[in-house]
Design a protein around this motif. Structure first.
Motif, PDB file in Angstrom:
ATOM      1  N   ASP A 185      -8.038  -6.489   6.339  1.00 22.17           N
ATOM      2  CA  ASP A 185      -9.350  -6.441   6.964  1.00 22.17           C
ATOM      3  C   ASP A 185     -10.374  -7.191   6.115  1.00 22.17           C
ATOM      4  O   ASP A 185     -10.358  -7.107   4.885  1.00 22.17           O
ATOM      5  CB  ASP A 185      -9.812  -4.992   7.138  1.00 22.17           C
ATOM      6  CG  ASP A 185      -8.960  -4.225   8.128  1.00 22.17           C
ATOM      7  OD1 ASP A 185      -8.340  -4.877   8.990  1.00 22.17           O
ATOM      8  OD2 ASP A 185      -8.912  -2.983   8.026  1.00 22.17           O
ATOM      9  N   SER A 233     -12.199  -5.178   3.554  1.00 23.53           N
ATOM     10  CA  SER A 233     -11.512  -4.721   2.345  1.00 23.53           C
ATOM     11  C   SER A 233     -11.550  -5.759   1.235  1.00 23.53           C
ATOM     12  O   SER A 233     -10.925  -5.565   0.190  1.00 23.53           O
ATOM     13  CB  SER A 233     -10.052  -4.370   2.665  1.00 23.53           C
ATOM     14  OG  SER A 233      -9.323  -5.533   3.022  1.00 23.53           O
ATOM     15  N   ALA A 250     -12.918   0.737   3.539  1.00 27.80           N
ATOM     16  CA  ALA A 250     -11.911  -0.316   3.546  1.00 27.80           C
ATOM     17  C   ALA A 250     -11.504  -0.712   2.127  1.00 27.80           C
ATOM     18  O   ALA A 250     -10.323  -0.991   1.858  1.00 27.80           O
ATOM     19  CB  ALA A 250     -12.436  -1.532   4.307  1.00 27.80           C
TER      20      ALA A 250
END
Length: 370
Positions: A91, A94, A6
């Motif tokens: 996300d 991330s 991510a």
């Protein structure tokens, strides 16, 4: 928790908009070298809303490093960070989320009688003992760090954080000897090692103000070599192998507070080429530690024309003083990410745009101090 995939996906989405080395290695992947801090601001709903919007804008613009602490804005900062993360179209995996424990936090607002609050909320329930405290409101015992991490996860609404800092451990030097502080840190690191093994944090470190910048003989001095050694011992004690999770330090660094680069106050690592003491930034680099800078634009003092010395200012890239000040901090050898706290969307855009300019190379940065 942030994941390698991510983090790299975030870099792939935003990286082309920025200059050289904007994203730098951190933990399992990479992190933006401009981070957003959450220290400043009154503990009010209006600041909550502005901060939430600023963090969201940063996350949508290429900043995937958010830094907070249990005590910032009387505990409100962590709640706002969690809300911004949940609202953002990125996300959770991330984003590198860092928080800190050490100062006893208030709960949403400043009490009329802080001493009574500490006694009623912390001492009487047994969360801390009076002897644990330094300056009446700071503790780093294993029990308090455990409690503080749990409360931070609750306020953030997260299952884990990516980096958990012991906050200003040098504060304890007001109440006990340096060796006792190292012993406290080692015990606290063992707790954090267990929480790392349980998946509650990805890594840990120490966030300091004076400890690693002042001369060795100063009352606030701590040896980064000794702190790291205590983390290594904690890793060995907790197991299952001799690895450890001590991965980052945070300290002030800017054009007016460059001690971490200029002052040789740390012993050279055993495998280093240097003879004699080295700077904190040099030691951290040789030891493989990430360095996160706070006060990167001097809490706004370097964001005005003329605040940066003219000869230094001329070497830095950026359209505004704030951008040039931020790029000075990002240019220091060994620095992973530089934090700027703001709740102003225009300032967020200005800070993010600093990353579109290339930082100084190592030799050019060295030349600033010649």
């Amino acid at each position: 928790m942030a994941t390698r995939e991510a983090l790299w996906d975030y870099r792939d989405e935003f990286g082309d908009a920025f200059g050289r080395t904007y994203f730098r290695r951190f933990g399992p992947g990479v992190v933006s070298s401009v981070g957003i801090g959450t220290y400043l601001g009154e503990p009010t709903p209006a600041v909550d809303e502005a901060s939430r919007e600023a963090i969201g804008l940063a996350l949508r613009s290429g900043v995937n490093h958010v830094d907070t602490a249990a005590n910032y804005r009387c505990g409100r900062a962590e709640r706002v960070v969690g809300e911004a993360l949940r609202d953002a179209p990125v996300d959770r995996e991330s984003v590198v989320v860092a928080t800190k424990g050490g100062f006893l936090p208030f709960d949403g607002e400043r009490p009329d009688d802080p001493s009574a609050y500490v006694r009623e909320r912390f001492v009487d329930p047994g969360i801390v003992a009076p002897d644990d405290l330094a300056n009446g409101a700071h503790a780093v015992t294993p029990e308090f760090l455990e409690w503080s991490l749990d409360r931070s996860l609750d306020r953030l609404g997260l299952e884990s954080v990516d980096c958990y800092y012991v906050h200003n451990p040098e504060t304890q030097l007001a109440a006990r000897s340096r060796e006792e502080v190292y012993d406290l840190l080692e015990a606290g690191f063992e707790t954090l090692e267990r929480r790392r093994a349980a998946g509650d944090l990805g890594a840990y470190g120490v966030a300091t103000w004076d400890a690693f910048r002042v001369p060795e003989g100063d009352d606030a001095y701590l040896s980064l070599a000794e702190v790291l050694s205590r983390a290594e011992r904690a890793g060995e004690a907790v197991g299952p192998d001799d690895d450890h999770g001590f991965a980052a330090i945070q300290l002030p660094f800017n054009v007016a507070m460059a001690d971490a680069f200029t002052r040789r106050n740390q012993p050279a690592p055993p495998d280093a080429d240097a003879e004699g003491p080295v700077s904190t930034l040099s030691f951290a680099h040789e030891a493989g530690l990430s360095v996160v800078t706070s006060a990167s634009i001097g809490q706004g003092e370097l964001a005005v024309e003329g605040a940066i010395p003219a000869d230094v200012d001329a070497t830095l890239a950026g359209e505004t003083p704030a951008q040039r000040a931020l790029n000075f901090a990002r240019s220091a050898p060994g620095v992973t990410s530089s934090l700027v706290g703001t709740a102003n969307p225009d300032h967020v855009r200005e800070n993010v745009a600093a990353g579109t300019f290339d930082p100084l190379g190592a030799s050019a940065f060295d030349a600033v101090f010649e």
